[in-house]
Design a protein around this motif. Structure first.
Motif, mmCIF file in Angstrom:
data_model
loop_
_atom_site.group_PDB
_atom_site.id
_atom_site.type_symbol
_atom_site.label_atom_id
_atom_site.label_comp_id
_atom_site.label_asym_id
_atom_site.label_seq_id
_atom_site.Cartn_x
_atom_site.Cartn_y
_atom_site.Cartn_z
ATOM 1 N N PHE A 63 18.291 2.959 13.184
ATOM 2 C CA PHE A 63 17.262 2.084 13.725
ATOM 3 C C PHE A 63 17.836 0.949 14.571
ATOM 4 O O PHE A 63 17.109 0.070 15.005
ATOM 5 N N GLY A 64 19.135 0.978 14.805
ATOM 6 C CA GLY A 64 19.775 0.020 15.701
ATOM 7 C C GLY A 64 19.364 -1.413 15.434
ATOM 8 O O GLY A 64 19.423 -1.894 14.316
ATOM 9 N N ASP A 112 12.741 -5.423 10.838
ATOM 10 C CA ASP A 112 12.399 -4.738 9.590
ATOM 11 C C ASP A 112 11.007 -4.106 9.635
ATOM 12 O O ASP A 112 10.831 -2.975 9.190
ATOM 13 N N ASP A 113 10.013 -4.830 10.179
ATOM 14 C CA ASP A 113 8.663 -4.267 10.209
ATOM 15 C C ASP A 113 8.568 -3.089 11.182
ATOM 16 O O ASP A 113 7.850 -2.124 10.935
ATOM 17 N N GLU A 114 9.325 -3.128 12.276
ATOM 18 C CA GLU A 114 9.359 -1.992 13.208
ATOM 19 C C GLU A 114 9.988 -0.781 12.526
ATOM 20 O O GLU A 114 9.501 0.341 12.646
ATOM 21 N N LYS A 115 11.061 -1.021 11.797
ATOM 22 C CA LYS A 115 11.738 0.036 11.062
ATOM 23 C C LYS A 115 10.803 0.661 10.026
ATOM 24 O O LYS A 115 10.711 1.883 9.923
ATOM 25 N N GLU A 116 10.089 -0.178 9.277
ATOM 26 C CA GLU A 116 9.161 0.327 8.260
ATOM 27 C C GLU A 116 8.058 1.174 8.885
ATOM 28 O O GLU A 116 7.708 2.235 8.354
ATOM 29 N N ASN A 117 7.514 0.724 10.024
ATOM 30 C CA ASN A 117 6.470 1.488 10.706
ATOM 31 C C ASN A 117 6.981 2.848 11.177
ATOM 32 O O ASN A 117 6.299 3.863 11.041
ATOM 33 N N LEU A 118 8.194 2.867 11.723
ATOM 34 C CA LEU A 118 8.770 4.127 12.182
ATOM 35 C C LEU A 118 9.073 5.058 11.009
ATOM 36 O O LEU A 118 8.842 6.267 11.096
ATOM 37 N N GLY A 178 7.798 9.948 8.173
ATOM 38 C CA GLY A 178 7.408 10.576 6.908
ATOM 39 C C GLY A 178 6.142 11.404 7.066
ATOM 40 O O GLY A 178 6.048 12.522 6.548
ATOM 41 N N LYS A 179 5.166 10.877 7.797
ATOM 42 C CA LYS A 179 3.917 11.610 8.025
ATOM 43 C C LYS A 179 4.164 12.860 8.861
ATOM 44 O O LYS A 179 3.581 13.920 8.594
#
Length: 83
Positions: free
Chosen positions: A46-47, A51-57, A62-63
Motif C-alpha cells: 500500500f506504499g 490508514d483509511d485509504e488502506k482499509e478501504n482498499l 476482500g469483496k
C-alpha cells in the motif's frame, strides 16, 4: 497476485500488478485473469497510502475475492450435479 499502490503528489492513487518479479501497469483484464487462475491477492503493497485509504482498499479487495470464491463454489456444484 501482488498489487502495488502508490499515492502521487496530486493525491491520485496509482496501482501496478506484479507479474513474476516485474511490476506492470494495472489492467482489469490481467487482474481477473490472475484471480481466475489463483484466487489470491497476497503481499499487497500500500506504499504511502493513509490508514483509511488502506482499509478501504483492503475491504474492496476482500469483496472482489469473495465474488470469485462464490463463482468457484457455484461452478463446483454445477460440475457435481452434471457429472
Amino acid at each position: 497476485m501482488k498489487l502495488l499502490f502508490k499515492k502521487e503528489d496530486n493525491n491520485d492513487i496509482t496501482v501496478k500488478i506484479q507479474q513474476g518479479t516485474i511490476p506492470v501497469e494495472f489492467t482489469y483484464t490481467e487482474m481477473i485473469t490472475q484471480l481466475l487462475e489463483n484466487n489470491t491477492i497476497d503481499d499487497t503493497d500500500f506504499g504511502n497510502l493513509l490508514d483509511d485509504e488502506k482499509e478501504n482498499l483492503e475491504e474492496m479487495l476482500g469483496k472482489i475475492s469473495e465474488i470469485f470464491n462464490e463463482d468457484e463454489e457455484g461452478g463446483e456444484e454445477t460440475e457435481q450435479a452434471t457429472g
